[in-house]
Scaffold this motif. Structure first.
Motif, PDB file in Angstrom:
ATOM      1  N   GLY A   7       0.816  -1.225   0.000  1.00 47.70           N
ATOM      2  CA  GLY A   7       0.000   0.000   0.000  1.00 47.70           C
ATOM      3  C   GLY A   7       0.841   1.262   0.000  1.00 47.70           C
ATOM      4  N   GLY A   8       1.804   1.326  -0.935  1.00 49.15           N
ATOM      5  CA  GLY A   8       2.722   2.472  -0.955  1.00 49.15           C
ATOM      6  C   GLY A   8       2.279   3.622  -1.844  1.00 49.15           C
ATOM      7  N   SER A   9       1.078   3.541  -2.417  1.00 53.52           N
ATOM      8  CA  SER A   9       0.694   4.565  -3.409  1.00 53.52           C
ATOM      9  C   SER A   9       0.206   5.866  -2.793  1.00 53.52           C
ATOM     10  CB  SER A   9      -0.385   4.005  -4.339  1.00 53.52           C
ATOM     11  OG  SER A   9      -1.543   3.665  -3.609  1.00 53.52           O
ATOM     12  N   ARG A  10      -0.208   5.826  -1.524  1.00 56.02           N
ATOM     13  CA  ARG A  10      -0.660   7.079  -0.887  1.00 56.02           C
ATOM     14  C   ARG A  10      -0.614   6.922   0.636  1.00 56.02           C
ATOM     15  NH1 ARG A  10      -5.719   4.868  -2.780  1.00 56.02           N
ATOM     16  NH2 ARG A  10      -6.850   4.126  -0.933  1.00 56.02           N
ATOM     17  N   GLY A  11      -0.915   8.035   1.313  1.00 57.87           N
ATOM     18  CA  GLY A  11      -1.071   7.997   2.764  1.00 57.87           C
ATOM     19  C   GLY A  11       0.192   7.584   3.518  1.00 57.87           C
ATOM     20  N   ARG A  32      -2.938  -1.577  -5.632  1.00 59.42           N
ATOM     21  CA  ARG A  32      -3.701  -2.065  -6.788  1.00 59.42           C
ATOM     22  C   ARG A  32      -3.538  -1.117  -7.968  1.00 59.42           C
ATOM     23  NH1 ARG A  32      -9.026  -2.426  -3.281  1.00 59.42           N
ATOM     24  NH2 ARG A  32      -8.093  -0.426  -2.759  1.00 59.42           N
ATOM     25  N   SER A  58      -5.126  -9.098  -1.394  1.00 61.41           N
ATOM     26  CA  SER A  58      -6.183 -10.040  -1.012  1.00 61.41           C
ATOM     27  C   SER A  58      -6.311 -11.207  -1.990  1.00 61.41           C
ATOM     28  CB  SER A  58      -7.520  -9.311  -0.898  1.00 61.41           C
ATOM     29  OG  SER A  58      -8.000  -8.946  -2.183  1.00 61.41           O
ATOM     30  N   ASN A  83       0.918  -2.619   5.411  1.00 54.93           N
ATOM     31  CA  ASN A  83       0.225  -1.348   5.595  1.00 54.93           C
ATOM     32  C   ASN A  83      -1.109  -1.299   4.850  1.00 54.93           C
ATOM     33  OD1 ASN A  83       0.147   1.786   5.853  1.00 54.93           O
ATOM     34  ND2 ASN A  83       0.177   1.411   3.639  1.00 54.93           N
ATOM     35  N   SER A 134      -4.927  -0.388  14.544  1.00 54.68           N
ATOM     36  CA  SER A 134      -5.744   0.812  14.739  1.00 54.68           C
ATOM     37  C   SER A 134      -6.269   0.818  16.168  1.00 54.68           C
ATOM     38  CB  SER A 134      -6.928   0.768  13.759  1.00 54.68           C
ATOM     39  OG  SER A 134      -7.922   1.694  14.120  1.00 54.68           O
ATOM     40  N   GLY A 178      -2.459   6.027  14.993  1.00 50.22           N
ATOM     41  CA  GLY A 178      -3.269   7.128  15.498  1.00 50.22           C
ATOM     42  C   GLY A 178      -3.795   7.978  14.348  1.00 50.22           C
ATOM     43  N   THR A 180      -4.346  10.209  11.460  1.00 46.43           N
ATOM     44  CA  THR A 180      -3.343  10.708  10.514  1.00 46.43           C
ATOM     45  C   THR A 180      -4.051  11.253   9.273  1.00 46.43           C
ATOM     46  OG1 THR A 180      -1.895   8.940  11.294  1.00 46.43           O
ATOM     47  CG2 THR A 180      -1.213  10.074   9.294  1.00 46.43           C
ATOM     48  N   THR A 182      -4.935  11.335   6.013  1.00 45.55           N
ATOM     49  CA  THR A 182      -4.881  10.503   4.799  1.00 45.55           C
ATOM     50  C   THR A 182      -6.286  10.409   4.206  1.00 45.55           C
ATOM     51  OG1 THR A 182      -5.422   8.440   5.907  1.00 45.55           O
ATOM     52  CG2 THR A 182      -3.077   9.031   5.831  1.00 45.55           C
ATOM     53  N   GLN A 183      -6.332   9.778   3.032  1.00 44.35           N
ATOM     54  CA  GLN A 183      -7.628   9.567   2.362  1.00 44.35           C
ATOM     55  C   GLN A 183      -8.559   8.702   3.218  1.00 44.35           C
ATOM     56  OE1 GLN A 183      -7.363   8.803  -1.922  1.00 44.35           O
ATOM     57  NE2 GLN A 183      -8.813   7.146  -1.655  1.00 44.35           N
ATOM     58  N   ARG A 185      -8.632   8.359   6.494  1.00 48.53           N
ATOM     59  CA  ARG A 185      -9.140   9.125   7.630  1.00 48.53           C
ATOM     60  C   ARG A 185     -10.250  10.085   7.174  1.00 48.53           C
ATOM     61  NH1 ARG A 185      -9.192   9.395  13.403  1.00 48.53           N
ATOM     62  NH2 ARG A 185     -10.036  11.436  13.810  1.00 48.53           N
TER      63      ARG A 185
HETATM   64  N1  LIG Z   1      -5.035   7.300   8.647  1.00 46.89           N
HETATM   65  C1  LIG Z   1      -5.334   7.013   9.901  1.00 46.89           C
HETATM   66  O1  LIG Z   1      -5.757   7.879  10.680  1.00 46.89           O
HETATM   67  C2  LIG Z   1      -5.144   5.601  10.410  1.00 46.89           C
HETATM   68  C3  LIG Z   1      -5.461   5.347  11.758  1.00 46.89           C
HETATM   69  C4  LIG Z   1      -5.294   4.047  12.248  1.00 46.89           C
HETATM   70  C5  LIG Z   1      -4.803   3.043  11.421  1.00 46.89           C
HETATM   71  N2  LIG Z   1      -4.505   3.315  10.104  1.00 46.89           N
HETATM   72  C6  LIG Z   1      -3.973   2.213   9.278  1.00 46.89           C
HETATM   73  O2  LIG Z   1      -2.816   2.666   8.592  1.00 46.89           O
HETATM   74  C7  LIG Z   1      -2.693   1.997   7.328  1.00 46.89           C
HETATM   75  C8  LIG Z   1      -2.559   3.018   6.212  1.00 46.89           C
HETATM   76  O3  LIG Z   1      -3.734   3.812   6.201  1.00 46.89           O
HETATM   77  P1  LIG Z   1      -3.881   5.149   5.342  1.00 46.89           P
HETATM   78  O4  LIG Z   1      -4.705   6.058   6.149  1.00 46.89           O
HETATM   79  O5  LIG Z   1      -2.579   5.578   4.801  1.00 46.89           O
HETATM   80  O6  LIG Z   1      -4.838   4.575   4.146  1.00 46.89           O
HETATM   81  P2  LIG Z   1      -5.033   5.047   2.638  1.00 46.89           P
HETATM   82  O7  LIG Z   1      -4.662   6.465   2.468  1.00 46.89           O
HETATM   83  O8  LIG Z   1      -6.409   4.622   2.254  1.00 46.89           O
HETATM   84  O9  LIG Z   1      -3.951   4.135   1.849  1.00 46.89           O
HETATM   85  C9  LIG Z   1      -4.130   2.746   1.792  1.00 46.89           C
HETATM   86  C10 LIG Z   1      -3.104   2.141   0.856  1.00 46.89           C
HETATM   87  O10 LIG Z   1      -3.361   0.734   0.764  1.00 46.89           O
HETATM   88  C11 LIG Z   1      -3.500   0.358  -0.613  1.00 46.89           C
HETATM   89  N3  LIG Z   1      -4.410  -0.783  -0.729  1.00 46.89           N
HETATM   90  C12 LIG Z   1      -5.700  -0.869  -0.344  1.00 46.89           C
HETATM   91  N4  LIG Z   1      -6.197  -2.070  -0.635  1.00 46.89           N
HETATM   92  C13 LIG Z   1      -5.197  -2.778  -1.223  1.00 46.89           C
HETATM   93  C14 LIG Z   1      -5.098  -4.087  -1.751  1.00 46.89           C
HETATM   94  N5  LIG Z   1      -6.146  -4.933  -1.764  1.00 46.89           N
HETATM   95  N6  LIG Z   1      -3.909  -4.495  -2.260  1.00 46.89           N
HETATM   96  C15 LIG Z   1      -2.844  -3.664  -2.278  1.00 46.89           C
HETATM   97  N7  LIG Z   1      -2.881  -2.402  -1.798  1.00 46.89           N
HETATM   98  C16 LIG Z   1      -4.051  -1.968  -1.278  1.00 46.89           C
HETATM   99  C17 LIG Z   1      -4.010   1.627  -1.296  1.00 46.89           C
HETATM  100  O11 LIG Z   1      -3.736   1.648  -2.695  1.00 46.89           O
HETATM  101  P3  LIG Z   1      -4.807   1.153  -3.811  1.00 46.89           P
HETATM  102  O12 LIG Z   1      -6.148   1.656  -3.399  1.00 46.89           O
HETATM  103  O13 LIG Z   1      -4.291   1.735  -5.080  1.00 46.89           O
HETATM  104  O14 LIG Z   1      -4.711  -0.335  -3.833  1.00 46.89           O
HETATM  105  C18 LIG Z   1      -3.180   2.685  -0.569  1.00 46.89           C
HETATM  106  O15 LIG Z   1      -1.894   2.754  -1.127  1.00 46.89           O
HETATM  107  C19 LIG Z   1      -3.940   1.115   7.209  1.00 46.89           C
HETATM  108  O16 LIG Z   1      -3.631  -0.197   7.603  1.00 46.89           O
HETATM  109  C20 LIG Z   1      -4.923   1.746   8.188  1.00 46.89           C
HETATM  110  O17 LIG Z   1      -5.875   0.824   8.652  1.00 46.89           O
HETATM  111  C21 LIG Z   1      -4.669   4.569   9.587  1.00 46.89           C
END
Ligand SMILES: NC(=O)c1ccc[n+]([C@@H]2O[C@H](COP(=O)([O-])OP(=O)(O)OC[C@H]3O[C@@H](n4cnc5c(N)ncnc54)[C@H](OP(=O)(O)O)[C@@H]3O)[C@@H](O)[C@H]2O)c1
Length: 223
Positions: A7-11, A32, A58, A83, A134, A178, A180, A182-183, A185
């Motif tokens: 999941g390195g494309s964003r966030g 993806r 998945s 991630n 989380s 915590g 953060t 991102t998309q 959140r």
């Molecule tokens: N942001 C917060 O406040 C927060 C708080 C608690 C925990 N977290 C955890 O931190 C992690 C990162 O969250 P984030 O906020 O950075 O999320 P995000 O901005 O939605 O980024 C998620 C990343 O995962 C990739 N992804 C999703 N489904 C995938 C799949 N089936 N195969 C491969 N890649 C996949 C997405 O790319 P594609 O859609 O292109 O596949 C994207 O690069 C997650 O595990 C989240 O549960 C975040």
């Protein structure tokens, strides 16, 4: 170090890829969306130490091919960061749509299992596995449905994996970043002002510290 990050494309994933790349480590990442990964690679000036591949964690075969791709290009891994994750819906259990439930469990649980299972033979002894968890995976989070259940699963998965990999001195963490900016959140809290949240770069800084410090506990929070 050789670092695999899903999941390195964003966030948080993207910020963490950038942080490790800038420190001179080799990084292999997926998502993806291949275009977003290519964009990241170009944005960073096409670095030779960044390897990208489209993968749906998945999907068993896709996860296996991604891990093989990373091993072929980098050799054995020092760090694996699981991630990639999806949010699903904020909905009661009574009204939670079955297909969304299944999708969230597939990505957030099966995906972590597949990537980890296929990566273990390529992990260096003394390596580190970090699974993004989380706060919703530690205490009751009503209306967080499959996401909350998946993150409780990640906490349990990390605890048992930490025991299984002790003999190889591989540390395993369930890491809660915590709130953060991102998309994901923004999807969870559409009314929130994102400028009040910490940027993903702060989480990336903490992850680098975690890799270097290797504390003796499995469940870690960063607020
Ligand atoms: N942001 C917060 O406040 C927060 C708080 C608690 C925990 N977290 C955890 O931190 C992690 C990162 O969250 P984030 O906020 O950075 O999320 P995000 O901005 O939605 O980024 C998620 C990343 O995962 C990739 N992804 C999703 N489904 C995938 C799949 N089936 N195969 C491969 N890649 C996949 C997405 O790319 P594609 O859609 O292109 O596949 C994207 O690069 C997650 O595990 C989240 O549960 C975040």
């Amino acid at each position: 170090m050789n670092v695999v990050i899903t999941g390195g494309s964003r966030g948080i994933g993207k910020a963490t890829v950038i942080r490790f790349i800038k420190e001179g480590h080799q990084v292999c990442t997926c998502s993806r969306n291949e275009e977003a990964l290519k964009f990241l690679w170009e944005e960073l000036g096409k670095p030779e130490n960044l390897f990208i591949k489209a993968c749906d964690v998945s999907e068993r075969q896709s996860a296996k091919e991604f891990v093989k791709f990373c091993a072929k290009l980098m050799g054995k891994f020092d760090v694996l960061i699981n991630n990639a994750s999806v949010l699903g819906l904020r909905e009661s259990i009574e009204h939670y749509p079955e297909d969304v439930w299944e999708e969230v469990i597939r990505v957030n649980i099966n995906g972590v299992f597949y990537i980890t299972k296929y990566a273990i033979p390529f992990m260096k002894d003394g390596g580190i596995i970090i699974n993004l968890s989380s706060g919703a995976g530690k205490r009751p989070a009503p209306y967080w449905g499959a996401y909350a259940v998946s993150k409780f699963g990640i906490e349990g998965f990390s605890l048992l994996l930490a025991e299984e990999l002790k003999s190889r001195n591989i540390k395993v963490y369930a890491f809660n970043p915590g709130a953060t900016r991102t998309q994901m959140r923004a999807l969870a809290y559409p009314q929130e002002d994102p400028s009040t949240l910490k940027p993903p770069e702060k989480v990336a800084d903490f992850l680098i510290k975690l890799v270097n410090l290797r504390p003796n506990l499995v469940s870690i929070d960063f607020y």
